[in-house]
Design a protein around this motif. Structure first.
Motif, PDB file in Angstrom:
ATOM      1  N   ARG A  42      -1.775 -43.117 -70.128  1.00 44.35           N
ATOM      2  CA  ARG A  42      -0.828 -42.079 -70.407  1.00 44.35           C
ATOM      3  C   ARG A  42      -0.422 -41.659 -71.747  1.00 44.35           C
ATOM      4  N   SER A  43      -0.716 -42.746 -72.635  1.00 46.23           N
ATOM      5  CA  SER A  43      -0.474 -42.526 -74.042  1.00 46.23           C
ATOM      6  C   SER A  43      -1.725 -41.849 -74.403  1.00 46.23           C
ATOM      7  N   HIS A  44      -3.065 -41.863 -73.838  1.00 46.88           N
ATOM      8  CA  HIS A  44      -4.022 -41.074 -74.193  1.00 46.88           C
ATOM      9  C   HIS A  44      -3.736 -39.530 -73.838  1.00 46.88           C
ATOM     10  N   ASP A  45      -3.232 -39.418 -72.787  1.00 46.54           N
ATOM     11  CA  ASP A  45      -2.784 -38.064 -72.264  1.00 46.54           C
ATOM     12  C   ASP A  45      -1.786 -37.405 -73.259  1.00 46.54           C
TER      13      ASP A  45
ATOM     14  N   ALA B 171       0.161 -33.741 -77.054  1.00 50.01           N
ATOM     15  CA  ALA B 171       0.408 -33.482 -78.188  1.00 50.01           C
ATOM     16  C   ALA B 171      -0.457 -32.663 -79.268  1.00 50.01           C
ATOM     17  N   ARG B 172      -1.629 -32.763 -79.009  1.00 49.89           N
ATOM     18  CA  ARG B 172      -2.459 -31.811 -79.787  1.00 49.89           C
ATOM     19  C   ARG B 172      -2.414 -30.187 -79.438  1.00 49.89           C
ATOM     20  N   ALA B 173      -2.468 -30.429 -77.910  1.00 47.71           N
ATOM     21  CA  ALA B 173      -2.196 -28.785 -77.404  1.00 47.71           C
ATOM     22  C   ALA B 173      -0.861 -28.207 -77.939  1.00 47.71           C
ATOM     23  N   LEU B 174       0.132 -29.319 -78.124  1.00 46.78           N
ATOM     24  CA  LEU B 174       1.470 -28.442 -78.427  1.00 46.78           C
ATOM     25  C   LEU B 174       1.578 -28.162 -79.924  1.00 46.78           C
ATOM     26  N   GLY B 175       0.656 -28.985 -80.834  1.00 42.27           N
ATOM     27  CA  GLY B 175       0.492 -28.844 -82.190  1.00 42.27           C
ATOM     28  C   GLY B 175      -0.109 -27.459 -82.355  1.00 42.27           C
ATOM     29  N   LEU B 176      -1.287 -27.249 -81.768  1.00 49.58           N
ATOM     30  CA  LEU B 176      -1.963 -25.916 -81.879  1.00 49.58           C
ATOM     31  C   LEU B 176      -0.998 -24.982 -81.428  1.00 49.58           C
TER      32      LEU B 176
ATOM     33  N   THR C 119       6.009 -28.649 -87.547  1.00 52.46           N
ATOM     34  CA  THR C 119       5.855 -29.905 -86.741  1.00 52.46           C
ATOM     35  C   THR C 119       4.630 -29.747 -86.070  1.00 52.46           C
ATOM     36  N   GLY C 120       3.974 -28.538 -85.914  1.00 49.16           N
ATOM     37  CA  GLY C 120       2.476 -28.287 -85.579  1.00 49.16           C
ATOM     38  C   GLY C 120       1.691 -29.041 -86.193  1.00 49.16           C
ATOM     39  N   VAL C 121       1.613 -28.923 -87.472  1.00 50.09           N
ATOM     40  CA  VAL C 121       0.677 -29.581 -88.426  1.00 50.09           C
ATOM     41  C   VAL C 121       1.000 -31.160 -88.433  1.00 50.09           C
ATOM     42  N   GLY C 122       2.182 -31.423 -88.228  1.00 47.82           N
ATOM     43  CA  GLY C 122       2.442 -32.861 -88.105  1.00 47.82           C
ATOM     44  C   GLY C 122       1.916 -33.541 -86.736  1.00 47.82           C
ATOM     45  N   LEU C 123       1.972 -32.837 -85.707  1.00 47.74           N
ATOM     46  CA  LEU C 123       1.205 -33.246 -84.335  1.00 47.74           C
ATOM     47  C   LEU C 123      -0.162 -33.504 -84.654  1.00 47.74           C
ATOM     48  N   LEU C 124      -0.683 -32.361 -85.334  1.00 44.12           N
ATOM     49  CA  LEU C 124      -2.178 -32.324 -85.382  1.00 44.12           C
ATOM     50  C   LEU C 124      -2.753 -33.199 -86.375  1.00 44.12           C
TER      51      LEU C 124
ATOM     52  N   THR D  49       9.953 -27.230 -73.403  1.00 43.49           N
ATOM     53  CA  THR D  49      10.786 -28.440 -73.660  1.00 43.49           C
ATOM     54  C   THR D  49      10.634 -29.688 -72.988  1.00 43.49           C
ATOM     55  N   ILE D  50      10.211 -29.305 -71.305  1.00 39.79           N
ATOM     56  CA  ILE D  50       9.858 -30.483 -70.672  1.00 39.79           C
ATOM     57  C   ILE D  50       8.741 -30.917 -71.089  1.00 39.79           C
ATOM     58  N   LEU D  51       7.620 -30.317 -71.528  1.00 38.66           N
ATOM     59  CA  LEU D  51       6.110 -30.834 -71.956  1.00 38.66           C
ATOM     60  C   LEU D  51       6.364 -31.624 -73.154  1.00 38.66           C
TER      61      LEU D  51
END
Lengths: 344, 390
Positions: A24-27, A32-37, A79-84, A132-134
Motif C-alpha cells: 500500500r505504501s507503494h500505491d 502521491a505522484r499523480a496528485l503532485g502532477l 505542494t505539487g512540487v513537494g510531492l513530486l 480530499t478523499i484521495l
C-alpha cells in the motif's frame, strides 16, 4: 551502476496477499505522484488563467476572486512540487489535505453569494471532496510508510526482501574469492561486528544494530557453486531468521563482474517490523547499497575510500577530523553511519 | 591550519581547523602554495548548490608541495611540486579506465545523496558540497589528496605557480568546451560568458583552429580581455547589442557552427525572461537559470554543436528541445575529466603556446578570501580571477 528493489517476492501469490502495508505504501507513492502532477497543473491554470478556472467552478470572475485564485495556484504548485520531488512527501500530502479543507470552506462561503453559479459550485465541491478523499488516503499511506525517501521502509512488514546489484571491475573469480572469505565482511559491511567461521558451511555472526545492541546468529551455506553462487540461511535458533543468495555473473563488454545480492529477513510474527528496523535501520536498501559500494571500493581500489565528512559517525562538515579514527586502517565501522544518515 | 570555510549563504570565514591527515594509503598531503576562487565557488557562495554544511572547507583549484605520502603512493615523494586536478578519481573503475575521471565510481562516499538528485552519482570533488563526497577543499594551507598516485601532476620548476595553477580546473574545462566542438577549418565558435572558463574556451577554440571566435558577455572589461588576451575575433556586449542579430550578421545568416555555454546556472539576461527565471528559481520551481543555454541553442546553426561547460545543479525550465531535435543539434557536456587534459596542456604551456596567467586580476592572501569572494561576485575593480596565497 547499482540497482535495487526492496519488495516481497513478486512471484508468490500468497506473499502478495500477505503484503499488507508494504504494497500500500507503494500505491501511496504512486497516488502521491499523480496528485503532485495534478497540483502543479491546477496551480499553473489558477495562476495563468484565473478567470477560466473561476468560471469553471462557478464563482464570479472579479478582481478579488482572481487574486485569491492566484494565491491558491501558488499553494497548489508548492505542494505539487513537494510531492513530486519526494523530499518529505507525507508532509506535503497532509499539506494538500489542509488545502482541501480550505477550498471546501471557501466553496461553502461561495454558496452564500447569489452572483455565483450554484450548479457549477456544487460540481466543484463534489470534485474537491473526491480529491480530499484521495489526499487523505495518500497521506495516510505515506505517513505509515515513514518519512523521506524511506517510504518503502519496513515499519509494519512481516518480512522483507532486499535485492541489489553492482558491477565490479574485477574478474568473477577474484570477486567471489573475496566475498567467500567471510572474515572480510566487517571491512565493508557497516553493521557486521564479526564473523567467526565454524566449519566449511557454518559461521557465527555478530551484528550491531543502529540502537547499539547486538544481534547474533549462526548461518549455514546451503548451496555453493564456485565463482557463481552462494546461498545461505540462518539456523533455527536465530532471533532474526534470515537468508540470502549472491550471484556472480561475468559482466558484458569486459566490465568485470555483476554481483546480484538478495537478502530476506523473516522474523517471527509479533515484534517483526520493529526487529527489522532495529537490525537494519530506517532504510535497509540504502544500508545494503552502502555495503556493496564499499565492497566495490575494496575490490577496485584496495580499501574503503574516506572523505573528510564520511569518516564521522554523524553528519559533519567537510573539514579534516580532529583525530583520525584508528579503525580506519582496516575494519570498517565508525564512519559508515555517516554515509547512511543525515541530509534527508 | 587556516582554511576558508563556508558558514552559510554569502558568509565565508577563514578559520583555524585541524591539519589534514593521511586517511587512506593512497593519500598525499600537500602544502598549498597557490589556490584560486572558481566561478563555480560562487554558486556555493550564493547558496545554489544543495548539501553544503556550515564549516565545509572550500576550494578545488590548488597546487603545492607534497609533504607526506601514504604507503601505497610510489610515484610521488616529499618535496615534489604538483598541481591537483579537482576531480578525485581512483583510476581503477571502468569509468576511470575510459578516462572519464569525473564519473569515478569509487571516490564519492555520498553517492546515495547524488543519486537522489541526478539519478547516478559523480566522482568526489574537493570542497564542493556533500553531494560530491564531502571532501575538504584547497583554499587552505594544506590539503589531503586522495588517490595521489593517479591525480596530481608534477610540474617543472621552470614554470611559475601562476602559469600552471589553472591546469587544476579552468584551463582544461575551457579547453574541453572547445574540444567538444569538433572544430574544423573555417568554423565560427560563439562563447557565452567571458569569465575565466570562457576566456580559456575562447583561447582553446583559437588553438584548435577556429576561424572566428565570438565572445558574449555584459562586462566591457571581460570582453576586452577576451579580445586582447584570449584571442576572440569579435565581441558582443548583450546589454548594448542584440546577440541574435549580431550573430546572424557575423555568420551571414548561418549561425555559429558551435556554441559554448560557459555561464551555467546563474545566468543574467534581459527582462522579462530574466525576471521569469529569477522568480522561478526563488520559488524553487527550477534550481538553475538557463538563459545562456537557451540562447546558445536557439542561435546555433542547423546541425551544429552546443557545448555546455557552465555548471548546472538541478532542473531548468523552458528548455528548447524542439529546436535541438528539429534542427539536428548535438548537445555535449560534462564536468571536465581534468586528468585527461593536464599533461597535453602543460606541454602547450611549456611550448609557450599559451600563458594561462593572463586571466589573473587579483592576488590576495588566504586571509583575504572573504574579500576575494565578494569582489569576484560583484565584479568589483574589474575582477576576473582571484588567486590566494596561503
Amino acid at each position: 551502476m547499482t540497482s535495487s528493489t526492496l519488495t516481497y517476492d513478486p512471484g508468490s501469490e500468497e506473499e502478495r496477499r500477505r503484503e499488507g502495508n508494504g504494497g500500500r505504501s507503494h500505491d501511496g507513492e504512486r497516488l502521491a505522484r499523480a496528485l503532485g502532477l495534478f497540483s502543479v497543473g491546477l496551480g499553473l491554470a489558477q495562476i495563468l488563467a484565473p478567470h477560466g478556472v473561476a468560471r469553471a467552478i462557478g464563482v464570479d470572475d472579479d478582481d478579488e476572486n482572481r487574486k485569491t485564485m492566484r494565491a491558491l495556484g501558488f499553494r497548489e504548485i508548492a505542494t505539487g512540487v513537494g510531492l513530486l520531488t519526494r523530499q518529505r512527501p507525507a508532509a506535503f500530502a497532509w499539506g494538500r489535505v489542509t488545502g482541501d479543507a480550505m477550498d471546501l470552506a471557501m466553496l461553502g462561503r461561495a454558496f452564500n453569494s447569489r452572483r455565483n453559479d450554484h450548479n457549477r459550485l456544487a460540481a466543484a465541491t463534489a470534485a474537491v471532496a473526491g480529491v480530499t478523499i484521495l489526499d487523505i488516503i495518500a497521506s495516510q499511506r505515506l505517513s505509515r510508510a515513514g518519512s523521506g525517501m524511506s517510504i518503502r521502509a519496513p515499519a509494519h512488514h512481516q518480512g522483507i526482501q532486499v535485492r541489489k546489484a553492482i558491477t565490479i571491475n574485477r574478474p568473477p573469480e577474484e570477486v567471489y574469492a573475496f566475498w567467500r572469505n567471510l572474515e572480510n565482511r566487517p571491512r565493508f559491511m557497516a553493521h557486521v561486528r564479526s564473523v567467526r567461521v565454524l566449519d566449511d558451511r557454518r559461521s557465527y555472526w555478530k551484528v550491531r544494530t543502529p540502537l547499539g545492541t547486538t544481534v547474533e546468529w549462526t548461518a549455514e551455506i546451503i548451496e555453493e557453486r564456485p565463482n557463481e553462487l552462494i546461498s545461505w540461511r540462518s539456523t533455527e535458533d536465530a532471533q532474526v531468521p534470515n537468508s540470502g543468495t549472491v550471484r556472480f555473473i561475468r559482466a558484458p563488454g569486459g566490465r568485470g563482474t555483476e554481483l546480484h545480492l538478495e537478502l530476506k529477513f523473516d522474523p517471527p510474527a509479533g515484534a517483526v517490523g520493529v526487529t527489522i528496523a532495529k537490525l537494519m535501520g530506517q532504510d535497509p536498501s540504502r544500508q545494503v547499497d552502502g555495503d556493496l559500494r564499499r565492497f566495490k571500493q575494496i575490490m577496485e581500489t584496495g580499501e574503503v575510500v574516506h572523505s573528510d565528512a564520511s569518516i564521522h559517525p554523524t553528519p559533519h562538515p567537510a573539514r579534516p577530523p580532529e583525530v583520525a579514527p584508528n579503525q580506519l586502517a582496516g575494519s570498517a565501522s565508525r564512519g559508515f553511519e555517516a554515509q547512511n544518515g543525515g541530509f534527508e | 591550519m587556516r582554511a576558508t570555510c563556508w558558514e552559510g549563504k554569502r558568509n565565508i570565514r577563514v578559520e583555524t581547523v585541524p591539519d589534514p591527515k593521511i586517511l587512506n594509503q593512497r593519500d598525499a598531503i600537500v602544502r598549498i602554495t597557490s589556490t584560486a576562487i572558481c566561478g563555480s565557488d560562487l554558486h556555493l557562495y550564493n547558496g545554489f548548490i544543495p548539501t553544503m554544511k556550515r564549516g565545509d572547507v572550500l576550494g578545488h583549484e590548488f597546487m603545492g608541495e607534497v609533504v607526506e605520502v601514504g604507503r601505497a603512493v610510489r610515484n610521488l615523494k616529499v618535496g615534489d611540486r604538483v598541481v591537483v586536478p579537482f576531480p578525485i578519481a581512483c583510476g581503477n573503475c571502468s569509468q576511470c579506465q575510459r578516462d572519464l575521471f569525473t564519473l569515478c565510481e569509487n571516490s564519492n562516499p555520498n553517492a546515495w545523496m547524488a543519486r537522489k538528485l541526478w539519478g547516478h552519482a559523480t566522482a568526489g570533488f574537493y570542497g564542493y558540497s556533500h553531494l560530491t563526497g564531502g571532501y575538504a577543499g584547497g583554499q587552505a594551507e594544506y590539503a589531503r589528496v586522495p588517490f595521489a598516485d593517479v591525480g596530481p601532476l608534477k610540474v617543472p620548476d621552470s614554470l611559475t605557480d601562476e602559469q600552471v595553477l589553472f591546469l587544476s580546473d579552468i584551463f582544461p574545462t575551457g579547453y574541453m568546451g572547445a574540444d567538444l566542438c569538433d572544430i574544423r577549418p573555417g568554423d565560427v565558435v560563439a562563447v557565452w560568458g567571458a569569465g575565466p572558463v570562457g576566456q580559456f574556451a575562447i583561447a582553446s577554440a583559437k588553438l584548435l583552429g577556429a576561424e572566428r571566435v565570438i565572445a558574449i558577455d555584459r562586462f566591457q572589461y571581460r570582453l576586452r580581455m577576451a579580445k586582447e588576451k584570449a584571442g576572440a575575433t569579435d565581441i558582443i556586449n548583450y546589454e548594448e547589442t542584440s546577440v541574435r542579430e549580431a550573430l546572424l550578421e557575423l555568420t551571414a545568416g548561418r549561425g555559429p557552427d558551435a556554441c559554448i555555454d560557459a555561464v551555467g546556472m546563474e545566468a543574467h539576461g534581459h527582462l522579462p525572461v530574466y525576471a521569469y527565471d529569477r522568480a522561478k528559481q526563488a520559488l524553487m520551481l527550477e534550481t538553475d537559470r538557463p538563459l545562456a543555454l537557451r540562447e546558445a541553442i536557439l542561435n546555433c546553426r542547423n546541425g551544429g554543436i552546443v557545448s555546455v561547460i557552465g555548471v548546472y545543479g538541478g532542473f531548468i525550465d523552458k528548455f528548447p528541445m524542439g529546436s535541438v531535435m528539429n534542427r539536428s543539434l548535438t548537445l555535449k557536456t560534462g564536468q571536465c575529466p581534468v586528468q585527461r587534459y593536464m599533461r597535453p596542456l602543460l606541454e602547450r604551456v611549456e611550448r609557450g603556446e599559451i600563458d594561462p596567467s593572463f586571466v589573473i586580476t587579483h592576488r590576495l592572501s588566504l586571509e583575504d578570501a572573504p574579500k576575494g569572494y565578494d569582489m569576484f561576485l560583484n565584479k568589483e575593480d574589474h575582477c576576473e580571477k582571484v588567486v590566494l596565497k596561503p
